[in-house]
Design an enzyme around this catalytic site. Structure first.
Site, PDB file in Angstrom:
ATOM      1  NE  ARG A 239      -3.617 -11.797 -24.010  1.00  0.00           N
ATOM      2  CZ  ARG A 239      -4.902 -11.680 -23.758  1.00  0.00           C
ATOM      3  NH1 ARG A 239      -5.540 -10.544 -24.092  1.00  0.00           N
ATOM      4  NH2 ARG A 239      -5.580 -12.655 -23.191  1.00  0.00           N
ATOM      5  CD  GLU A 268      -1.232  -6.197 -20.057  1.00  0.00           C
ATOM      6  OE1 GLU A 268      -1.983  -6.887 -19.324  1.00  0.00           O
ATOM      7  OE2 GLU A 268      -1.507  -5.910 -21.234  1.00  0.00           O
ATOM      8  CG  HIS A 287      -5.530  -6.244 -20.047  1.00  0.00           C
ATOM      9  ND1 HIS A 287      -4.501  -7.119 -20.314  1.00  0.00           N
ATOM     10  CD2 HIS A 287      -6.592  -6.717 -20.755  1.00  0.00           C
ATOM     11  CE1 HIS A 287      -4.917  -8.061 -21.146  1.00  0.00           C
ATOM     12  NE2 HIS A 287      -6.193  -7.839 -21.420  1.00  0.00           N
TER      13      HIS A 287
END
Length: 324
Positions: A239, A268, A287
């Site tokens: 993360r 993000e 991601h």
């Protein structure tokens, strides 16, 4: 018999959606933008018995009026979007999707390691832009991955899968740092447990797989990057919050470390004006750790199974435990 109401905010394959419809009254918000602020979504939460989705924060404020909520089925292995203490307090079951994304995410880690080490994205863009006009010289060389030293921070399922690729596929020496030791992994991989500082001093590649929690938030800052040194490549597939992002940017700009391969970020999507989007010694991915057709389908299928079993009063296949 009245069927229980569930909220869906994750797109499902038709066969999986049909399974939900067989068991529940489904309120579908999978195409609703800005979901946490949507009045209809917030109103639906007041009566829902279950929810299924990912990437939407659900904490005390969001769930305070969800008086019937029994279970949350997250289409993810990470559960940092949820206030876990509050869920325990309320007796709301939390389910997630471990195991099914382990191998795919480990593949992503190695993709980042190889791309950052061999400068693949940087050099591929030169080809695409018509800038390959002479033989590659020393200024464009990368570094080897095989035979190097890999330090894994977080030796869970994904960390172990990365370690197997490193040890048996690339003949790398593997060490790890984790809150507890894993004798089976040490035996299988010949991996050595090290303190975090010792690991950072030792490794050529540092790969982070820890979950985001208070103990890991900001785990990597200026001191840690300084300890790694100018030949180290930093990989983060966990993360964004485990990294002090300004410190990472400074370390990359100043060549305190060689390069970084990143699949996760503090914000993000990554803002286009972030230095991480333009630095040549960064491989930045959107991601994609589990983003294959096969894995995402398997995750969604497990999430559907979890919700069906949980709301039937049975033990779901993947109930989240605070010990995970």
């Amino acid at each position: 018999m009245t069927r229980k109401t569930v909220i869906l905010y994750n797109r499902l394959a038709p066969t999986l959606r049909a399974r939900l419809d067989e068991h529940f009254h489904v309120l579908d918000f999978s195409d609703t933008p800005n979901l946490p602020r949507d009045p209809a979504f917030r109103a639906a939460l007041e009566d829902a018995h279950g929810v299924l989705g990912a990437s939407v924060p659900l904490g005390r404020a969001e769930l305070a009026h969800a008086r019937n909520l029994e279970a949350i089925s997250s289409v993810s292995v990470g559960v940092d979007k949820y206030d876990r203490d509050y869920l325990v307090e309320r007796g709301i079951m939390l389910c997630h999707t471990p195991d099914v994304l382990t191998e795919t995410t480990a593949d992503t880690a190695f993709l980042l390691m190889l791309a950052a080490a061999r400068r693949a994205v940087e050099l591929a863009m030169r080809v695409r832009n018509g800038e390959w006009t002479a033989s590659v010289g020393e200024a464009d060389f990368g570094v080897d991955v095989h035979g190097k030293r890999l330090g894994i921070v977080g030796m869970g399922r994904i960390g172990a899968a990365i370690g197997r690729r490193a040890r048996f596929g690339f003949n790398m020496d593997v060490a790890y740092h984790n809150r507890s030791r894993h004798a089976a992994v040490e035996d299988e991989l010949g991996a050595e447990w090290r303190t975090l500082d010792d690991l950072l001093d030792w490794a050529d590649f540092v790969c982070v797989t820890v979950p985001l929690a208070e103990a890991t938030r900001g785990l990597f800052g200026a001191a840690e990057f300084q300890r790694m040194g100018p030949e180290t490549i930093f990989i983060n597939i966990s993360r964004g919050g485990v990294v002090d992002e300004p410190a990472l940017i400074a370390a990359l700009e100043n060549h305190t470390i060689r390069a970084a391969g990143l699949d996760v970020f503090t914000t993000e999507p990554l803002p286009g004006d972030s230095p991480l989007a333009r630095l040549a010694n960064v491989v930045a991915l959107p991601h994609i750790g589990s983003a294959t057709h096969e894995t995402r389908h398997a995750m969604a299928a497990l999430a559907v199974d979890n919700l069906i079993e949980a709301l039937a009063g049975r033990e779901p296949p993947a109930r989240y435990s605070m010990a995970d």
